[in-house]
Structures are given as C-alpha cells and as structure tokens.
Write a protein that holds these residues in place. Sequence first.
Motif, mmCIF file in Angstrom:
data_model
loop_
_atom_site.group_PDB
_atom_site.id
_atom_site.type_symbol
_atom_site.label_atom_id
_atom_site.label_comp_id
_atom_site.label_asym_id
_atom_site.label_seq_id
_atom_site.Cartn_x
_atom_site.Cartn_y
_atom_site.Cartn_z
ATOM 1 N N VAL A 188 -120.335 -22.385 -44.007
ATOM 2 C CA VAL A 188 -119.584 -21.407 -43.228
ATOM 3 C C VAL A 188 -119.334 -21.989 -41.842
ATOM 4 N N LEU A 189 -118.107 -21.842 -41.364
ATOM 5 C CA LEU A 189 -117.761 -22.291 -40.023
ATOM 6 C C LEU A 189 -117.092 -21.133 -39.304
ATOM 7 N N TYR A 248 -115.314 -29.714 -35.694
ATOM 8 C CA TYR A 248 -115.930 -30.832 -36.410
ATOM 9 C C TYR A 248 -115.987 -32.079 -35.525
ATOM 10 N N ARG A 249 -114.908 -32.335 -34.802
ATOM 11 C CA ARG A 249 -114.844 -33.523 -33.925
ATOM 12 C C ARG A 249 -115.530 -33.299 -32.571
ATOM 13 N N GLU A 250 -116.118 -32.125 -32.399
ATOM 14 C CA GLU A 250 -116.805 -31.746 -31.161
ATOM 15 C C GLU A 250 -115.869 -31.846 -29.960
ATOM 16 N N GLN A 251 -114.656 -31.334 -30.143
ATOM 17 C CA GLN A 251 -113.653 -31.342 -29.084
ATOM 18 C C GLN A 251 -113.446 -29.964 -28.464
ATOM 19 N N VAL A 252 -114.294 -28.995 -28.805
ATOM 20 C CA VAL A 252 -114.199 -27.670 -28.207
ATOM 21 C C VAL A 252 -115.104 -27.654 -26.978
ATOM 22 N N ALA A 253 -114.486 -27.514 -25.799
ATOM 23 C CA ALA A 253 -115.243 -27.504 -24.543
ATOM 24 C C ALA A 253 -115.876 -26.137 -24.308
ATOM 25 N N TRP A 254 -115.097 -25.072 -24.574
ATOM 26 C CA TRP A 254 -115.607 -23.711 -24.421
ATOM 27 C C TRP A 254 -114.715 -22.753 -25.196
ATOM 28 N N GLU A 255 -115.210 -21.539 -25.369
ATOM 29 C CA GLU A 255 -114.493 -20.500 -26.114
ATOM 30 C C GLU A 255 -114.253 -19.309 -25.196
ATOM 31 N N ALA A 256 -113.160 -18.582 -25.434
ATOM 32 C CA ALA A 256 -112.852 -17.436 -24.582
ATOM 33 C C ALA A 256 -112.513 -16.181 -25.373
ATOM 34 N N SER A 275 -103.356 -23.927 -36.203
ATOM 35 C CA SER A 275 -103.826 -23.319 -37.445
ATOM 36 C C SER A 275 -105.353 -23.221 -37.448
ATOM 37 N N ARG A 276 -105.871 -22.408 -38.356
ATOM 38 C CA ARG A 276 -107.326 -22.294 -38.516
ATOM 39 C C ARG A 276 -107.928 -23.646 -38.891
ATOM 40 N N GLU A 277 -107.214 -24.365 -39.725
ATOM 41 C CA GLU A 277 -107.697 -25.671 -40.171
ATOM 42 C C GLU A 277 -107.805 -26.660 -39.010
ATOM 43 N N LEU A 278 -106.804 -26.655 -38.133
ATOM 44 C CA LEU A 278 -106.855 -27.535 -36.969
ATOM 45 C C LEU A 278 -107.966 -27.088 -36.019
ATOM 46 N N GLY A 279 -108.162 -25.793 -35.915
ATOM 47 C CA GLY A 279 -109.275 -25.273 -35.119
ATOM 48 C C GLY A 279 -110.607 -25.760 -35.662
ATOM 49 N N ALA A 280 -110.769 -25.726 -36.975
ATOM 50 C CA ALA A 280 -111.996 -26.212 -37.605
ATOM 51 C C ALA A 280 -112.182 -27.696 -37.326
#
Length: 187
Positions: free
Chosen positions: A54-55, A26-34, A17-22
């Motif tokens: 805004v996020l 927030y937890r800085e668990q996104v390594a990279w985006e594609a 979900s968008r919320e889980l993505g946010a």
Amino acid sequence: MRILKLDVGGRPVAWISRELGALLYYREQVAWEAGLEEIILRGGYSRRTGRRSVLRVNSIVATTSVDRGTDNWAVTPVLTNARLFRRDDCTCLYCGDALPMRMLTRDHVVPVSAGGLDSWENVVTACRPCNHRKDNHALADVGMRLLAVPYAPNRAEGLILEIRRILADQMAFLRSRIGSGSRLLVT
C-alpha cells in the motif's frame, strides 16, 4: 484524480497522475506535503508475508527537483477555448447568458481584422447570436458592451482552469495563490 505538484518553494507547477505521484515517492523526490487528502494505491501481494503493498500519495506534493517551468511565475497559461470558457464561467460576456460549452464561441473584442491579437486580454466567451451580431466590428459600432474585462490568468488560475475535478484542499491551495481581482475567487 490528479495530484497537484509544487516546486520546493510552494509554487504550483502542474497536475500529475497518481502513478507519477507514486514514482516521486519511490524516488524520494517529495520534499513536503500540503494536502488534506490522500490517495491510497494498492499493489501486489508479497509471496513471503502474504500482505498487499500500500502506498499513500498526498493530494498536494512539493518536489525536491528543480522545474524549469517555475523559473518564470508570470508565464501565462496557453489560451484554449475550454480554459477561456471556464475563465468566464461559461457565460457570454455580452448578454450574460450561461450556456453549455458546446454552445459557446471565442470572440475577439478588437477584431483580428482590425489588428486585435488572439490573446487572453482580447478574447471573451460569447454565445453564437452575440458573436454573429458583433461580427468583426468594434463594440461601439454595434452598440454592445462587455460585462467583464478580459484578463490573462496567472499560473495558479491556469491550473484551476485546466481540469474539471479539483479536490477541496487543492482548490483552497490554488485560490490562496491568485490575485484578489480574479473572477475565479467568486465561484
């Protein structure tokens, strides 16, 4: 809209979900985006500045966390009628008629009564008249034939079959990870 979650190696894991993505951001668990698309989430207003938070969440994110589900890339998606019908493009694989999902049935190519399994490789989408005509007989016994060979989708195909609305960048990403023999490449 859903976010396509990948492991750090770029293998598709799940729709989130968008919320889980946010939360991942927030937890800085996104390594990279594609992804090429962004989802803009708007929060509350700051008392101090009066500005609204805004996020921006990318449509495809790879996480730094290890997912046990990606240990085995060959894991076959769970067989459901909805996924089966989407795999077969809502088309009866006996007569070729394309129908709404509510008018389709699951047919076992080798009947369960004859030892056939309820598996991706043994089930096809069938309209009700063809399913009744075949009943629990072998195809040759009733003079019927398959228009396509049933197959088990891989993880990327399973994610395509799982939801209806997939963004173009997400679809391109997933299609680049499915085999050349997949019928999902045609549509």
